[in-house]
Design an enzyme around this catalytic site. Sequence first.
Site: not given
Ligand code: GUN
Length: 282
Positions: A52, A96, A119
């Site tokens: 990311k 996350q 998100d």
């Molecule tokens: N963990 C697995 N996929 C995601 C996601 O799309 N966003 C976040 N914040 N955590 C994750």
Amino acid sequence: MAQIIDGKAISAQIKDELKEEVSGMRERGIELCLAVIQVGADPASSVYVRNKKKACEYIGIKSLSYELPEETTQEELLGIIRELNGRKDVNGILVQLPLPKGLNEEVILDAIDPLKDVDGFHPVNVGNLSIGRPGFVSCTPAGVIQLLKRSGIEIAGKECVVVGRSNIVGKPMSMLLLRENGTVTTAHSRTKNLQEVTKRADILVAAVGKPRMITADYVKEGAVVIDVGIHRNAENKLCGDVDFESVAPKCSAITPVPGGVGPMTIAMLMKNCVESYSLQNK
Ligand code: GUN
């Protein structure tokens, strides 16, 4: 043979479009910033977080990194989120998942300002999606819509079946297909005669979380099959929820694993970051 939907190429195209847009914003004096919070050192999460931040760098979005110890308390994490909510120079906040035991995911996600919730997990954004108002949409299902549109696949009027009803993928996926005027069925582990239901689908989205569960018996001839699953098999090879070998010859288009839906999630996160500015400055 089916058209193989190339998520790697489509996500690269989206990221290039965003890079151009961000460069135009910078010329107008606008700087975008995403705060990425990771608690603990789950190895899979570390990979996602790194990717990311790399995507931010590529596109020209500043990223603020919070790597917090496993022992971080709920109050400490809430304190950081509140501070970031109040900062004018921060456009997006991403925590996350999964969080370590002892931290309440619901409380943490609810604390993020919905206007910074890139998100799309906050109940306000989930609600906005369901009533067709502007807001952030969960990245993976939003990525599936982009894959379909950019592959020239019409959704309006089609029978769409989503297998899976998670808050992050299945439910928002169904809402998005409905928004695109599909006729949508959400199937799940309690669905009776699942094969009969999935065989009605012109567009079948598998988000079940079971390796290669969707075999040719679940698929109508000529259907479009989108595989959201990602698993490692016994030989450490990646596979999806769909049994690609048996399904691909039967359908008109299919996403591979890897290289299908996977790369779209980060591209759509970046899109949400870019869109955050206009949502925050309406
Ligand atoms: N963990 C697995 N996929 C995601 C996601 O799309 N966003 C976040 N914040 N955590 C994750």
